[in-house]
Design an enzyme around this catalytic site. Structure first.
Site, short mmCIF file in Angstrom:
data_model
loop_
_atom_site.label_atom_id
_atom_site.label_comp_id
_atom_site.label_asym_id
_atom_site.label_seq_id
_atom_site.Cartn_x
_atom_site.Cartn_y
_atom_site.Cartn_z
N VAL A 71 14.58 52.52 19.49
CA VAL A 71 14.50 51.44 18.47
C VAL A 71 14.83 50.28 19.30
O VAL A 71 15.83 49.97 19.53
CB VAL A 71 15.29 51.16 17.11
N PRO A 72 13.94 49.45 19.91
CA PRO A 72 13.98 48.57 21.08
C PRO A 72 14.66 47.12 20.87
O PRO A 72 14.23 46.13 21.07
CB PRO A 72 12.49 48.62 21.61
N CYS A 73 15.83 47.34 20.67
CA CYS A 73 16.71 45.98 20.57
C CYS A 73 16.61 45.39 21.81
O CYS A 73 17.03 44.27 21.97
CB CYS A 73 17.93 46.50 19.98
N HIS A 74 16.51 46.06 22.94
CA HIS A 74 16.67 45.49 24.43
C HIS A 74 15.43 44.45 24.61
O HIS A 74 15.67 43.51 25.56
CB HIS A 74 16.49 46.69 25.30
N ARG A 75 14.55 44.48 23.71
CA ARG A 75 13.20 43.52 23.95
C ARG A 75 13.61 42.30 23.23
O ARG A 75 12.85 41.33 23.26
CB ARG A 75 11.98 44.14 23.04
#
Length: 194
Positions: free
Chosen positions: A162-166
């Protein structure tokens, strides 16, 4: 001094596989986990019958993560790598640049309230793209809650998948990341290179 021989290791591995099979057959495992190697370090991946419930960086302390899972999900936690073969394969494909999204079922049991709402929005940020905390707050219907969005990203129990790095600060700087800024940079670079 006791030495562990190859024969002893083989016996222990066989016993663990038997334990894993019998526990699964009897429905005694509520949370299965395994550790996978990745370019951003070792990751603990845990799943319930509903889906992936936790992805953790080694810096978070795997023992601490497992204790939290036992407290908040179920005390019936077992290292059962076979149950996470698909997750491990998809992570390998992602890190090899062959996968741009994950097709894994997700269990958001550790995500509640507004944090959960934000975390469920994160997969809508396309691979290779970024957004800001403010834009994500707007998408969540609470335009002034950008700090709360930052907290939701910081407490995301499913990083990478779940791409919170984006999600970046409004000025384009990285902000924080549970796996550390080097991991965030590496993930963004991987996606930019594709």
């Amino acid at each position: 001094m006791n030495e562990i021989t190859d024969e002893t290791e083989t016996t222990l591995a066989s016993l663990h596989e038997r334990l894993e099979r019998e526990a699964a057959d009897r429905g005694l495992v509520d949370v299965a986990y395994r550790v996978v190697d990745s370019p951003v370090g070792r990751l603990l991946v845990a799943a319930t019958e509903h889906g992936i419930v936790r992805v953790a960086f080694e810096s978070e302390g795997f023992d601490t993560v497992l204790e939290t899972l036992a407290d908040r999900v179920s005390p019936r936690v077992l290292e059962a790598p076979g149950r996470l073969d698909r997750a491990a394969a998809e992570l390998d494909e992602y890190f090899a640049g062959h996968r741009t999204s994950f097709d894994l079922p997700l269990d958001f049991a550790l995500s509640r309230g507004f944090r959960g709402e934000v975390q469920r929005l994160l997969p809508s940020i396309a691979y290779g793209h970024t957004t800001s905390y403010a834009r994500l707050a707007d998408a969540a219907g609470r335009p002034r809650a950008f700090r709360a969005v930052g907290t939701a990203c910081a407490t995301n129990p499913l990083p990478v998948v779940v791409p919170c790095h984006r999600v970046l600060r409004g000025d384009g700087s990285l902000g924080g990341y549970v796996g550390g800024l080097d991991a965030k940079r590496a993930l963004l670079s991987l996606e930019a290179a594709a």
